[in-house]
Design a protein around this motif. Structure first.
Motif, PDB file in Angstrom:
ATOM      1  N   LEU A   1      -4.282   6.013  13.328  1.00  0.00           N
ATOM      2  CA  LEU A   1      -5.638   6.844  12.676  1.00  0.00           C
ATOM      3  C   LEU A   1      -6.059   6.946  11.247  1.00  0.00           C
ATOM      4  CD1 LEU A   1      -6.595   9.840  16.076  1.00  0.00           C
ATOM      5  CD2 LEU A   1      -7.564   7.387  15.023  1.00  0.00           C
TER       6      LEU A   1
ATOM      7  N   SER B   1      -4.393   5.472   8.985  1.00  0.00           N
ATOM      8  CA  SER B   1      -4.779   4.034   8.383  1.00  0.00           C
ATOM      9  C   SER B   1      -5.291   3.301   7.967  1.00  0.00           C
ATOM     10  CB  SER B   1      -3.360   2.727   8.891  1.00  0.00           C
ATOM     11  OG  SER B   1      -4.398   2.579  10.284  1.00  0.00           O
ATOM     12  N   TYR B   2      -6.665   4.183   9.043  1.00  0.00           N
ATOM     13  CA  TYR B   2      -7.917   3.308   8.820  1.00  0.00           C
ATOM     14  C   TYR B   2      -8.430   4.895   7.586  1.00  0.00           C
ATOM     15  CZ  TYR B   2      -8.338   1.161  12.820  1.00  0.00           C
ATOM     16  OH  TYR B   2      -8.178   0.476  14.399  1.00  0.00           O
TER      17      TYR B   2
ATOM     18  N   SER C   1      -6.366  -6.590   6.396  1.00  0.00           N
ATOM     19  CA  SER C   1      -6.302  -5.767   8.007  1.00  0.00           C
ATOM     20  C   SER C   1      -5.224  -6.174   9.019  1.00  0.00           C
ATOM     21  CB  SER C   1      -7.284  -5.973   9.101  1.00  0.00           C
ATOM     22  OG  SER C   1      -8.647  -5.650   7.440  1.00  0.00           O
TER      23      SER C   1
ATOM     24  N   ARG D   1      -2.064  -5.472   5.977  1.00  0.00           N
ATOM     25  CA  ARG D   1      -1.988  -3.370   6.969  1.00  0.00           C
ATOM     26  C   ARG D   1      -1.463  -3.035   8.078  1.00  0.00           C
ATOM     27  NH1 ARG D   1      -4.716   0.516   5.263  1.00  0.00           N
ATOM     28  NH2 ARG D   1      -3.335   2.883   4.961  1.00  0.00           N
ATOM     29  N   TRP D   2      -1.865  -4.014   9.346  1.00  0.00           N
ATOM     30  CA  TRP D   2      -1.539  -3.124  10.332  1.00  0.00           C
ATOM     31  C   TRP D   2       0.471  -3.498  10.557  1.00  0.00           C
ATOM     32  CZ3 TRP D   2      -3.262  -1.148  14.802  1.00  0.00           C
ATOM     33  CH2 TRP D   2      -4.330  -0.292  14.701  1.00  0.00           C
TER      34      TRP D   2
ATOM     35  N   TYR E   1      -0.594   6.437   6.018  1.00  0.00           N
ATOM     36  CA  TYR E   1      -1.709   6.342   4.702  1.00  0.00           C
ATOM     37  C   TYR E   1      -1.130   5.419   3.959  1.00  0.00           C
ATOM     38  CZ  TYR E   1      -4.829   6.772   1.112  1.00  0.00           C
ATOM     39  OH  TYR E   1      -5.436   7.268   0.395  1.00  0.00           O
TER      40      TYR E   1
END
Length: 382
Positions: free
Chosen positions: A29, A31-32, A88, A91-92, A133
């Motif tokens: 969460l 990371s969003y 994305s 990052r994931w 994050y």
């Protein structure tokens, strides 16, 4: 097996799974909620590595050994071919790997200490914020170094040469990933010298550092050596560490660099703490390093969290809560709008000063506790 024993084991395993699930969901969460400058640097480094160019020559935004940028190369190649947004997917992969590293530390702490200690690490907001994050990778180096310390303790208790060399190689890989434990070989040597084991002390000092230095050899040609020296070995962050800024006399600052000062104080601390086993030394090292670091940034605040999880006290709990507040509020963290007025009017070094001196108080509390335990055992043996 006693059914009550089996039920207790099942409850512990179920609780461990719940802790892991909560921590992993929290990291996902977070990371969003965006990213900061460090992720932009990782994307750039991954792009350079993906073109098979020398990262050390092409950018000054990478200050570590080659292991992490090798992983970024893999992440970037996967992102190029995977469906969806490249950034994305990239990052994931970082969040997933760092979260799995935290799971590894959780398992080590659970096995060596307790489920409570492992939970204190894995659910620590500072750890979750940095892994989910911020995406800095100090935990990667810490996991390997803690594993190394367990092998070194096995060498001391069982005399197995294999454990010694595997442990030292693992420590070398830790330093090559990120040089958090760059001074730990000195602590190893000091401890072994105190046991009159001079030959092994020399090996303990040379093998990890040698691995770190050798890892740069493929990148020294075509101007790479100068950039490695400048961007890795001579790199200095902002001199905002409270001890260097407030405690170290000006005369010492004038005659030595921050790195030399830190090396001296770390060597002294290694000597004073040499009676601890390597497992405990690896955890204590994390706190000492951050307390006396010449520079402090958000990711540094997560470095002592494994120590805090294993030896919690009121000051260290306050440290964790305060550091969570720092990372949530400041411009390099989540920078929540509701806190921006407060943070914008206060110099950032003041927040870090409070954090570091709180950590120092917690460390002193720990030392006093350890002294009490030592003398209690001495008195009981009389």
């Amino acid at each position: 097996m006693n059914p009550y024993t089996g039920l207790a084991i099942l409850k512990k395993q179920s609780l461990a799974l719940i802790i892991l699930a909560v921590g992993l969901v929290g990291r996902i969460l977070l990371s969003y909620l965006g990213h900061n400058f460090d992720f932009q640097s990782f994307w750039l480094v991954g792009e350079i590595a993906g073109k098979f160019q020398n990262v050390y020559v092409e950018t000054d935004r990478y200050n570590y050994g080659p292991i992490w940028f090798s992983l970024l190369f893999i992440f970037r190649k996967v992102a190029d071919f995977a469906p969806g947004s490249e950034t994305s997917v990239f990052r994931w992969q970082i969040v997933l790997v760092l979260s799995l590293v935290d799971v590894g530390i959780f398992q080590l702490l659970r096995k060596k200490m307790s489920l409570k200690g492992a939970a204190l690490y894995f659910l620590n907001p500072v750890v979750m914020l940095i892994s989910g994050y911020h995406n800095q990778f100090d935990n990667f180096a810490i996991l390997m170094a803690i594993g190394s310390s367990l092998l070194l303790d096995r060498f001391l208790t069982q005399g197995t040469i294999r454990s010694l060399f595997v442990g030292l190689i693992l420590l070398g890989l830790s330093i090559t990933t990120k040089h958090v434990f760059i001074f730990f070989p000195i602590w190893i040597a000091v401890k072994l010298i105190s046991r009159r084991n001079w030959k092994i002390a020399g090996i303990g000092l040379c093998v990890p550092i040698g691995i770190f230095l050798i890892s740069f050899l493929p990148f020294v040609s075509n101007g790479g050596l100068g950039e490695i020296i400048h961007n890795v070995f001579l790199y200095q962050s902002a001199g905002n560490g409270p001890f260097l800024r407030l405690v170290v006399p000006d005369i010492i600052k004038q005659i030595s660099s921050p790195t030399i000062w830190l090396a001296g104080i770390m060597t002294l601390c290694g000597y004073l703490l040499r009676k601890f086993d390597f497992w405990k030394l690896s955890l204590v090292y994390l706190a000492v390093l951050v307390i006396f670091s010449p520079a402090i940034a958000n990711q540094y605040l997560a470095i002592p969290t494994a120590f805090i999880a294993c030896f919690p006290n009121p000051f260290l709990i306050i440290y964790s809560l305060w550091c969570s507040f720092i990372i949530v509020g400041n411009k390099d963290g989540l920078h929540l709008d509701t806190l921006q007025t407060f943070f914008s009017k206060t110099p950032s070094f003041i927040f870090y000063d409070i954090a570091i001196f709180t950590l120092l108080a917690g460390f002193i509390f720990f030392v006093i506790q350890q002294a009490q335990i030592y003398w209690s055992r001495r008195m009981a043996s009389l």
